[in-house]
Design an enzyme around this catalytic site. Structure first.
Site, mmCIF file in Angstrom:
data_model
loop_
_atom_site.group_PDB
_atom_site.id
_atom_site.type_symbol
_atom_site.label_atom_id
_atom_site.label_comp_id
_atom_site.label_asym_id
_atom_site.label_seq_id
_atom_site.Cartn_x
_atom_site.Cartn_y
_atom_site.Cartn_z
ATOM 1 N N ASP A 188 42.423 16.166 37.193
ATOM 2 C CA ASP A 188 43.822 16.520 36.968
ATOM 3 C C ASP A 188 44.349 15.843 35.693
ATOM 4 O O ASP A 188 44.214 14.624 35.534
ATOM 5 C CB ASP A 188 44.596 16.018 38.204
ATOM 6 C CG ASP A 188 46.033 16.474 38.234
ATOM 7 O OD1 ASP A 188 46.590 16.785 37.172
ATOM 8 O OD2 ASP A 188 46.593 16.499 39.347
ATOM 9 N N ASP B 18 47.402 28.246 35.510
ATOM 10 C CA ASP B 18 47.371 29.085 36.722
ATOM 11 C C ASP B 18 48.794 29.496 37.054
ATOM 12 O O ASP B 18 49.678 28.634 37.178
ATOM 13 C CB ASP B 18 46.760 28.302 37.882
ATOM 14 C CG ASP B 18 45.300 27.945 37.621
ATOM 15 O OD1 ASP B 18 44.587 28.781 37.036
ATOM 16 O OD2 ASP B 18 44.883 26.824 37.976
ATOM 17 N N THR C 62 41.946 32.194 23.637
ATOM 18 C CA THR C 62 41.216 31.580 24.753
ATOM 19 C C THR C 62 40.586 32.709 25.586
ATOM 20 O O THR C 62 40.913 33.884 25.439
ATOM 21 C CB THR C 62 42.142 30.749 25.668
ATOM 22 O OG1 THR C 62 42.978 31.643 26.406
ATOM 23 C CG2 THR C 62 42.984 29.767 24.886
ATOM 24 N N TYR D 246 41.064 33.344 28.707
ATOM 25 C CA TYR D 246 42.072 34.031 29.518
ATOM 26 C C TYR D 246 42.926 34.954 28.685
ATOM 27 O O TYR D 246 43.323 36.030 29.149
ATOM 28 C CB TYR D 246 42.943 33.015 30.270
ATOM 29 C CG TYR D 246 42.396 32.782 31.643
ATOM 30 C CD1 TYR D 246 41.309 31.933 31.832
ATOM 31 C CD2 TYR D 246 42.909 33.448 32.746
ATOM 32 C CE1 TYR D 246 40.757 31.742 33.083
ATOM 33 C CE2 TYR D 246 42.364 33.269 34.005
ATOM 34 C CZ TYR D 246 41.296 32.416 34.168
ATOM 35 O OH TYR D 246 40.747 32.240 35.407
ATOM 36 N N GLU D 247 43.199 34.534 27.460
ATOM 37 C CA GLU D 247 43.992 35.409 26.600
ATOM 38 C C GLU D 247 43.221 36.704 26.328
ATOM 39 O O GLU D 247 43.796 37.798 26.380
ATOM 40 C CB GLU D 247 44.312 34.698 25.276
ATOM 41 C CG GLU D 247 45.186 35.544 24.386
ATOM 42 C CD GLU D 247 45.414 34.934 23.013
ATOM 43 O OE1 GLU D 247 45.229 33.721 22.838
ATOM 44 O OE2 GLU D 247 45.774 35.701 22.116
ATOM 45 N N GLU E 133 40.073 19.060 32.700
ATOM 46 C CA GLU E 133 39.750 20.300 33.426
ATOM 47 C C GLU E 133 38.995 19.914 34.700
ATOM 48 O O GLU E 133 37.936 19.303 34.619
ATOM 49 C CB GLU E 133 38.887 21.204 32.512
ATOM 50 C CG GLU E 133 38.321 22.457 33.152
ATOM 51 C CD GLU E 133 39.381 23.352 33.797
ATOM 52 O OE1 GLU E 133 40.219 23.888 33.071
ATOM 53 O OE2 GLU E 133 39.363 23.495 35.033
ATOM 54 N N GLU F 225 44.424 18.585 25.788
ATOM 55 C CA GLU F 225 44.495 19.970 26.270
ATOM 56 C C GLU F 225 44.398 19.936 27.793
ATOM 57 O O GLU F 225 43.466 19.375 28.366
ATOM 58 C CB GLU F 225 43.418 20.868 25.660
ATOM 59 C CG GLU F 225 43.639 22.310 26.120
ATOM 60 C CD GLU F 225 42.936 23.387 25.321
ATOM 61 O OE1 GLU F 225 42.593 23.157 24.142
ATOM 62 O OE2 GLU F 225 42.729 24.474 25.907
HETATM 63 C C1 LIG Z 1 43.909 30.322 34.157
HETATM 64 S S1 LIG Z 1 42.859 29.028 33.618
HETATM 65 C C2 LIG Z 1 43.077 29.014 31.844
HETATM 66 C C3 LIG Z 1 41.960 28.312 31.135
HETATM 67 C C4 LIG Z 1 42.083 28.242 29.591
HETATM 68 N N1 LIG Z 1 43.216 27.409 29.202
HETATM 69 C C5 LIG Z 1 42.194 29.613 28.964
HETATM 70 O O1 LIG Z 1 43.272 29.947 28.453
HETATM 71 O O2 LIG Z 1 41.178 30.333 28.964
HETATM 72 C C6 LIG Z 1 43.765 27.569 34.089
HETATM 73 C C7 LIG Z 1 42.892 26.326 34.105
HETATM 74 O O3 LIG Z 1 43.686 25.179 34.357
HETATM 75 C C8 LIG Z 1 42.938 24.283 35.173
HETATM 76 N N2 LIG Z 1 43.910 23.383 35.832
HETATM 77 C C9 LIG Z 1 44.745 23.678 36.860
HETATM 78 N N3 LIG Z 1 45.503 22.617 37.182
HETATM 79 C C10 LIG Z 1 45.146 21.618 36.325
HETATM 80 C C11 LIG Z 1 45.570 20.259 36.156
HETATM 81 N N4 LIG Z 1 46.502 19.728 36.934
HETATM 82 N N5 LIG Z 1 44.981 19.520 35.185
HETATM 83 C C12 LIG Z 1 44.021 20.062 34.397
HETATM 84 N N6 LIG Z 1 43.587 21.335 34.511
HETATM 85 C C13 LIG Z 1 44.137 22.100 35.460
HETATM 86 C C14 LIG Z 1 42.177 25.207 36.101
HETATM 87 O O4 LIG Z 1 41.013 24.601 36.646
HETATM 88 C C15 LIG Z 1 41.821 26.374 35.176
HETATM 89 O O5 LIG Z 1 40.562 26.205 34.547
#
Ligand SMILES: C[S@@+](CC[C@H](N)C(=O)[O-])C[C@H]1O[C@@H](n2cnc3c(N)ncnc32)[C@H](O)[C@@H]1O
Length: 230
Positions: free
Chosen positions: A109, A131, A205, A207-208, A82, A57
């Site tokens: 990352d 994001d 999730t 965010y959803e 994350e 994930e």
């Molecule tokens: C808008 S949040 C959504 C979190 C979760 N998936 C949800 O739906 O509630 C996007 C997440 O992606 C993470 N993220 C951004 N770029 C990433 C990367 N290259 N690898 C892993 N995570 C990343 C951010 O830190 C953030 O927590």
């Protein structure tokens, strides 16, 4: 542009408010044993001590979705990525509260992990509410780009499933364009309900939930990794 390095810099937050003592203790006491090793090739044997199907994930937020999936598929090994430390605390709480032994975590990352997996390794992958980087000049920062998605395609087994969700109208259009250019992924869709209705095995999730509370539409996309190699 096929270079995953285009989003090599992480742009999001890595830490919000300082962790409370209990959260810091959870990180110190439990993260080291669950962390993906810093270097070297990765496979199920080295991560979980035995051969098992693998899932990833990407950007699990606070880890609720990953926790649910891992609890419902104990024979699958989950790699959660994350970079946000508060999110990592959430995932550690999931592992503790659900008593999960099939989760490994990477505080950073997802590309760093993907690159170290052998090709055709992953059975499942999720990218949920990435994001959005809605401004056109920031489009290269989106995870949904040919480089990262091409890398993910290489790491997935033929027949494996990749799920992507968003409530962002700019991102969903962009994603459909990117995914249409990747022959290794076939969109599993027969009609609108396939992307408008949340499947039962796709828990909401954080965010959803926020998106729904604002009255946004949410799109649920499922893709199958085909046999194509390029
Ligand atoms: C808008 S949040 C959504 C979190 C979760 N998936 C949800 O739906 O509630 C996007 C997440 O992606 C993470 N993220 C951004 N770029 C990433 C990367 N290259 N690898 C892993 N995570 C990343 C951010 O830190 C953030 O927590």
């Amino acid at each position: 542009m096929n270079d995953p390095l285009t989003i090599r810099r992480l742009y999001g937050r890595r830490q919000g408010h300082p962790l409370r003592a209990q959260q810091a203790a959870l990180v110190e006491e439990t993260l080291p044993a669950l962390s993906v090793p810093d270097q070297g090739p990765l496979d199920a044997e080295m991560l979980f001590g035995r051969d098992m199907p693998l899932a990833i994930e990407i950007g699990f937020g606070k880890g609720e979705h990953m926790g649910w999936q891992a609890a419902n598929a104990p024979e699958m090994g989950f790699i959660g990525c994350e970079p946000f430390l508060d999110g990592m605390v959430g995932a550690l709480m999931q592992v503790r509260d659900r008593n999960l032994s099939n989760v490994r975590l990477h505080l950073g990352d997802a590309l760093e992990v993907l690159e170290r997996l052998p090709d055709a390794t992953l059975d499942r992958a999720w990218l949920l509410h990435p994001d959005p980087w809605p401004k056109a000049r920031h489009a290269k920062r989106r995870f949904m780009n040919p480089g990262p998605i091409g890398l993910l395609a290489r790491k997935m087994k033929p027949g494996g499933e990749f799920r992507f969700g968003t409530d962002h109208p700019v991102y969903v259009r962009w994603a459909m364009m990117v995914m249409a250019g990747v022959p290794q992924f076939e969109w599993l869709v027969e009609g609108p309900k396939d992307f408008l209705v949340r499947p039962d095995d796709w828990p909401e999730t954080r965010y959803e939930a926020k998106a729904r509370a604002k009255g946004h539409e949410v799109w649920y996309m499922k893709y199958r990794r085909t046999d194509a190699n390029s």
